[in-house]
Design an enzyme around this catalytic site. Structure first.
Site, short mmCIF file in Angstrom:
data_model
loop_
_atom_site.label_atom_id
_atom_site.label_comp_id
_atom_site.label_asym_id
_atom_site.label_seq_id
_atom_site.Cartn_x
_atom_site.Cartn_y
_atom_site.Cartn_z
N TYR A 146 0.84 -1.20 0.00
CA TYR A 146 0.00 0.00 0.00
C TYR A 146 0.87 1.24 0.00
O TYR A 146 0.65 2.20 0.73
CB TYR A 146 -0.95 -0.01 1.20
N ASP B 107 10.65 -4.58 -5.65
CA ASP B 107 11.21 -5.69 -6.43
C ASP B 107 12.04 -6.63 -5.58
O ASP B 107 11.94 -7.86 -5.69
CB ASP B 107 12.10 -5.15 -7.57
N HIS C 98 5.49 -4.44 -12.81
CA HIS C 98 6.88 -4.35 -13.28
C HIS C 98 7.30 -5.77 -13.66
O HIS C 98 6.90 -6.73 -13.01
CB HIS C 98 7.77 -3.78 -12.18
#
Length: 338
Positions: free
Chosen positions: A25, A83, A108
């Protein structure tokens, strides 16, 4: 030419009645979750309930549940965490509940391209990647517009992955602007390349080198800051609005002549050769492995590099000058990432 999809191509009913779990979030997580909910979709937030962002999500009316529970309950799982943390989160909490027929989605292509996440073959694997930061994704949506996005399908186990992805893109407002077809690999590699050589790495280095050159030649640091940093926004805004042509139309003839005759001296073939080297390190997976290893080692080198950059003279001068700029929001005058 890229294939582009719009609202007329989307079927939002593909996700109606399904549970969408948004994991994380932060900037994108908040924006996408709010937009999805206002588009009529059922959204839950997968997040450690003790995190500060979880409290914010709860205050904004979302049900926040632990990652594993969200993975178990959801039909469509949108991973929007950093990531470098996605692989561990997936293995520990998502993988055990990623059953046949579900959709695993990203914004992504990093995790799939560099195999920090390897999904089972019986789930859809989708990417919807807005080409703008979360605050812009949210603001454009509330104003009745949208931010363009990319769509990619890595696995189409259900035969409906593309339809699901476009429905999600519709939900966050992206189909209002256009959704471009790509692949996980193309998005991940081009995105990392752009960040490292132009948008972040290249630009920040160019700004610092220009600043240092003027200061070392005896010019006032404040003047160097205005010429090499502050005015970058003015030029970038022109390029954003109408490309390099628009920028060159708007500047003086003196500036344009200097641009056309001196640019290659500073950023020429030698720079392009270096860019190709950086691109190959991305394509080979060297950068991804280096970054994941850095994270797993506790980010010692990363933190040292960050501290060094924050101590650069341009940051001190910039902070002082921005304090004089009443038109800037207070939060933008001095921001040090912890």
């Amino acid at each position: 030419m890229a294939t582009i999809f719009y609202a007329k191509d989307a079927h939002p009913e593909a996700l109606q009645g399904k549970t969408i779990a948004v994991f994380g979030y932060g900037s994108q997580g908040q924006a996408q979750a709010l937009n999805l909910r206002e588009s009529g979709f059922n959204v839950i937030i997968g997040l450690d309930p003790t995190r500060p962002t979880a409290k914010r999500a709860q205050e904004e009316g979302f049900e926040v549940v632990p990652v594993a529970e969200a993975a178990k309950r959801a039909d469509y799982l949108q991973i929007l965490t950093p990531d470098e943390t996605q692989g561990d989160m997936y293995e520990e909490s998502i993988k055990p509940h990623l059953t046949k027929g579900k959709a695993l989605a990203f914004s992504h292509g990093f995790a799939i391209t560099f195999k920090t996440i390897v999904p089972p073959p019986d789930v859809d694997v989708i990417m919807i990647a807005p080409k703008g930061p979360g605050h812009l994704v949210r603001r454009q949506y509330t104003e009745g517009r949208g931010v363009p996005a990319l769509i990619a399908i890595h696995q189409d186990a259900s035969g409906k992955a593309h339809e699901l992805g476009l429905a999600y893109a519709y939900g966050i407002g992206a189909t209002r602007a256009g959704v471009l077809q790509t692949t996980f690999k193309e998005e991940a590699e081009s995105d990392l390349f752009g960040e490292q050589t132009v948008l972040c790495g290249g630009l920040s280095s160019l700004i610092k080198k220009g600043f240092e050159t003027l200061v070392e030649a005896g010019y006032q640091p404040e003047i160097a800051y205005f010429e090499c940093c502050h005015e970058v926004k003015l030029i970038v805004d022109l390029i954003y609005e109408g490309g390099l042509e628009r920028m060159r139309y708007s500047i003086s003839n003196t500036a344009e002549y200097g641009d056309l005759t001196r640019a290659e001296v500073v950023v020429g073939d030698e720079t392009k050769t270096a860019m190709k080297k950086v691109l190959k390190q991305i394509q080979d997976g060297d950068f991804a492995r280096e970054w994941i290893a850095e994270h797993k080692s506790g980010n010692k080198n990363f933190n040292a590099l960050r501290a060094k950059e924050n101590a650069h003279q341009i940051e001190k001068v910039g902070k002082e000058l921005r304090s004089m700029m009443d038109w800037l929001p207070d939060a933008t005058k001095s921001t040090v990432k912890k």
